[in-house]
Design a protein around this motif. Sequence first.
Motif, PDB file in Angstrom:
ATOM      1  N   THR A 158      -1.782  -6.347 -25.436  1.00 40.58           N
ATOM      2  CA  THR A 158      -1.884  -5.659 -24.135  1.00 40.58           C
ATOM      3  C   THR A 158      -1.912  -4.138 -24.313  1.00 40.58           C
ATOM      4  N   LYS A 159      -3.075  -3.645 -24.693  1.00 40.63           N
ATOM      5  CA  LYS A 159      -3.320  -2.221 -24.934  1.00 40.63           C
ATOM      6  C   LYS A 159      -4.828  -2.022 -25.002  1.00 40.63           C
ATOM      7  N   PRO A 160      -5.303  -0.819 -24.833  1.00 37.21           N
ATOM      8  CA  PRO A 160      -6.726  -0.551 -25.077  1.00 37.21           C
ATOM      9  C   PRO A 160      -7.077  -0.813 -26.543  1.00 37.21           C
ATOM     10  N   LEU A 161      -8.325  -1.184 -26.800  1.00 36.79           N
ATOM     11  CA  LEU A 161      -8.759  -1.450 -28.171  1.00 36.79           C
ATOM     12  C   LEU A 161      -8.498  -0.230 -29.062  1.00 36.79           C
ATOM     13  N   GLY A 162      -7.807  -0.460 -30.171  1.00 38.39           N
ATOM     14  CA  GLY A 162      -7.553   0.601 -31.139  1.00 38.39           C
ATOM     15  C   GLY A 162      -6.522   1.621 -30.727  1.00 38.39           C
ATOM     16  N   ALA A 163      -5.808   1.369 -29.627  1.00 45.60           N
ATOM     17  CA  ALA A 163      -4.905   2.383 -29.092  1.00 45.60           C
ATOM     18  C   ALA A 163      -3.705   2.676 -29.999  1.00 45.60           C
ATOM     19  N   LEU A 164      -3.362   1.741 -30.869  1.00 49.06           N
ATOM     20  CA  LEU A 164      -2.246   1.979 -31.794  1.00 49.06           C
ATOM     21  C   LEU A 164      -2.701   2.634 -33.094  1.00 49.06           C
ATOM     22  N   GLY A 165      -3.978   2.964 -33.168  1.00 45.86           N
ATOM     23  CA  GLY A 165      -4.490   3.762 -34.272  1.00 45.86           C
ATOM     24  C   GLY A 165      -4.166   3.226 -35.654  1.00 45.86           C
ATOM     25  N   ASP A 166      -3.531   4.072 -36.465  1.00 42.40           N
ATOM     26  CA  ASP A 166      -3.239   3.706 -37.852  1.00 42.40           C
ATOM     27  C   ASP A 166      -2.300   2.510 -37.952  1.00 42.40           C
ATOM     28  N   LEU A 167      -1.477   2.289 -36.938  1.00 38.09           N
ATOM     29  CA  LEU A 167      -0.571   1.136 -36.994  1.00 38.09           C
ATOM     30  C   LEU A 167      -1.370  -0.169 -37.013  1.00 38.09           C
ATOM     31  N   GLU A 168      -2.464  -0.204 -36.301  1.00 41.32           N
ATOM     32  CA  GLU A 168      -3.302  -1.405 -36.311  1.00 41.32           C
ATOM     33  C   GLU A 168      -3.919  -1.626 -37.690  1.00 41.32           C
ATOM     34  N   GLU A 169      -4.367  -0.533 -38.297  1.00 41.68           N
ATOM     35  CA  GLU A 169      -4.963  -0.654 -39.625  1.00 41.68           C
ATOM     36  C   GLU A 169      -3.934  -1.093 -40.659  1.00 41.68           C
ATOM     37  N   ILE A 170      -2.681  -0.676 -40.499  1.00 40.89           N
ATOM     38  CA  ILE A 170      -1.627  -1.131 -41.405  1.00 40.89           C
ATOM     39  C   ILE A 170      -1.527  -2.647 -41.356  1.00 40.89           C
ATOM     40  N   VAL A 171      -1.461  -3.214 -40.159  1.00 43.32           N
ATOM     41  CA  VAL A 171      -1.336  -4.669 -40.010  1.00 43.32           C
ATOM     42  C   VAL A 171      -2.539  -5.377 -40.619  1.00 43.32           C
ATOM     43  N   ILE A 172      -3.732  -4.873 -40.331  1.00 37.88           N
ATOM     44  CA  ILE A 172      -4.951  -5.516 -40.817  1.00 37.88           C
ATOM     45  C   ILE A 172      -5.035  -5.464 -42.337  1.00 37.88           C
ATOM     46  N   ARG A 173      -4.691  -4.310 -42.912  1.00 38.77           N
ATOM     47  CA  ARG A 173      -4.750  -4.187 -44.372  1.00 38.77           C
ATOM     48  C   ARG A 173      -3.652  -5.014 -45.039  1.00 38.77           C
ATOM     49  N   LEU A 174      -2.469  -5.044 -44.452  1.00 38.49           N
ATOM     50  CA  LEU A 174      -1.410  -5.896 -45.000  1.00 38.49           C
ATOM     51  C   LEU A 174      -1.831  -7.358 -44.972  1.00 38.49           C
ATOM     52  N   ALA A 175      -2.521  -7.770 -43.923  1.00 37.11           N
ATOM     53  CA  ALA A 175      -3.007  -9.149 -43.826  1.00 37.11           C
ATOM     54  C   ALA A 175      -3.960  -9.465 -44.973  1.00 37.11           C
ATOM     55  N   GLY A 176      -4.846  -8.521 -45.274  1.00 40.20           N
ATOM     56  CA  GLY A 176      -5.787  -8.728 -46.361  1.00 40.20           C
ATOM     57  C   GLY A 176      -5.119  -8.842 -47.718  1.00 40.20           C
ATOM     58  N   ILE A 177      -4.027  -8.123 -47.897  1.00 40.82           N
ATOM     59  CA  ILE A 177      -3.301  -8.165 -49.173  1.00 40.82           C
ATOM     60  C   ILE A 177      -2.481  -9.448 -49.296  1.00 40.82           C
ATOM     61  N   THR A 178      -1.754  -9.786 -48.234  1.00 40.83           N
ATOM     62  CA  THR A 178      -0.791 -10.892 -48.304  1.00 40.83           C
ATOM     63  C   THR A 178      -1.376 -12.236 -47.919  1.00 40.83           C
ATOM     64  N   GLY A 179      -2.501 -12.242 -47.174  1.00 42.02           N
ATOM     65  CA  GLY A 179      -3.054 -13.498 -46.683  1.00 42.02           C
ATOM     66  C   GLY A 179      -2.383 -14.002 -45.424  1.00 42.02           C
ATOM     67  N   GLU A 180      -1.470 -13.195 -44.837  1.00 45.22           N
ATOM     68  CA  GLU A 180      -0.768 -13.568 -43.618  1.00 45.22           C
ATOM     69  C   GLU A 180      -1.334 -12.772 -42.442  1.00 45.22           C
ATOM     70  N   THR A 181      -1.715 -13.467 -41.374  1.00 46.25           N
ATOM     71  CA  THR A 181      -2.294 -12.771 -40.217  1.00 46.25           C
ATOM     72  C   THR A 181      -1.320 -11.748 -39.644  1.00 46.25           C
ATOM     73  N   VAL A 182      -0.060 -12.152 -39.500  1.00 48.17           N
ATOM     74  CA  VAL A 182       0.999 -11.215 -39.112  1.00 48.17           C
ATOM     75  C   VAL A 182       1.997 -11.172 -40.269  1.00 48.17           C
ATOM     76  N   PRO A 183       1.868 -10.204 -41.151  1.00 48.81           N
ATOM     77  CA  PRO A 183       2.664 -10.192 -42.384  1.00 48.81           C
ATOM     78  C   PRO A 183       4.149  -9.923 -42.147  1.00 48.81           C
ATOM     79  N   ASP A 184       4.966 -10.419 -43.055  1.00 48.51           N
ATOM     80  CA  ASP A 184       6.408 -10.178 -43.038  1.00 48.51           C
ATOM     81  C   ASP A 184       6.722  -9.130 -44.104  1.00 48.51           C
TER      82      ASP A 184
END
Length: 350
Positions: free
Chosen positions: A32-58
């Motif tokens: 519930t936010k505009p697309l990309g509104a969290l900026g670098d925080l969104e990229e952190i989640v996406i890149r962590l997902a790519g590294i760990t294989g978890e959609t929402v990483p721990d």
Amino acid sequence: MEKDQWLKGLMEIPVTDEKAEKEARNHMDQLTKPLGALGDLEEIVIRLAGITGETVPDIERKGVAVFCGDHGVTEEGVSAYPAEVTGLMIGNFSRGKAAVTVLARRFGAEVSVVDVGSRLEPLPEGVLDRKVRFGTANMARGPAMTREETLKALRVGADLALQWKENGIQLAAVGEMGIGNTTSASAVAAVLTGKPVRELTGRGTGLDDDGLERKREVITRSLEVNRPDPADPLDGLAKVGGLEIAAMTGFILGAARHRLPVVVDGLISTVAALAAVRLAPGVRACLFASHRSAEPAHGVLLEDLGLKPLITAGMRLGEGSGAVLAFPLFDGAVTTAKEMATFSELGLNG
């Protein structure tokens, strides 16, 4: 041959999980936010997902590895502080009174202090003794260390990364301590980037104008004396680097090999990161830049790596302090991914 096989295996970096990245991006877009509104925080989640294989990483368990070593080049007067400060700071880490240990305690991160090459003995309680030698040689007069010693230091770092992964660490930071190491790091940066020494060299511990000129001259002389091969990162690390720089390079390689994301700190850990990427380009996908330091070479290295720093605070302390300071941003990023509502939960489908 065994050593070659070990290093070859270390450089076999898994590719990022594109499916997990795509799912993470889709999930962040549905919050519930505009697309990309969290900026670098969104990229952190996406890149962590790519590294760990978890959609929402721990990333609940975090650690910072602080590698320590002395530098023979301090004989040339390149630091505002005496070489003995390395040992004093190792004791400070042990007591939990250094900046990085204070910040790590505040933000819930574990700390491992690893002596890979200081002149201090005996070591304080809690410091890991992985000493390869008692400080490097003076690089202004010859190689800082041998290739064999460089590989040993590399393995110290790689072994710790594997141990952390097996013990459940989910996000790692690297830092260092070694009086004189901005001189060595700037020299390695010159080798790896081909940039002029004058453009890369900063004041380190706070040198005055005369001290800065002396530092530049010492680095230039060290490169002329040793002639490190720009195409061989290990040659640069051995001839004008440091034991803690080599250990951080090994740690970063080992972490990437085992899908453990790494947050780099300032100049010294970033030059280790670039050395690791030159050895194995796939490492870059596992790296995050915490901040941009006041040292001029740091921005050059970040640009070479294609990494965007999360913080600009004018810091130049080292130790891993900037990397640990970025940990709350990672927590914030993952928390939004886990706890924010989606538009479909509000009844707004499509």
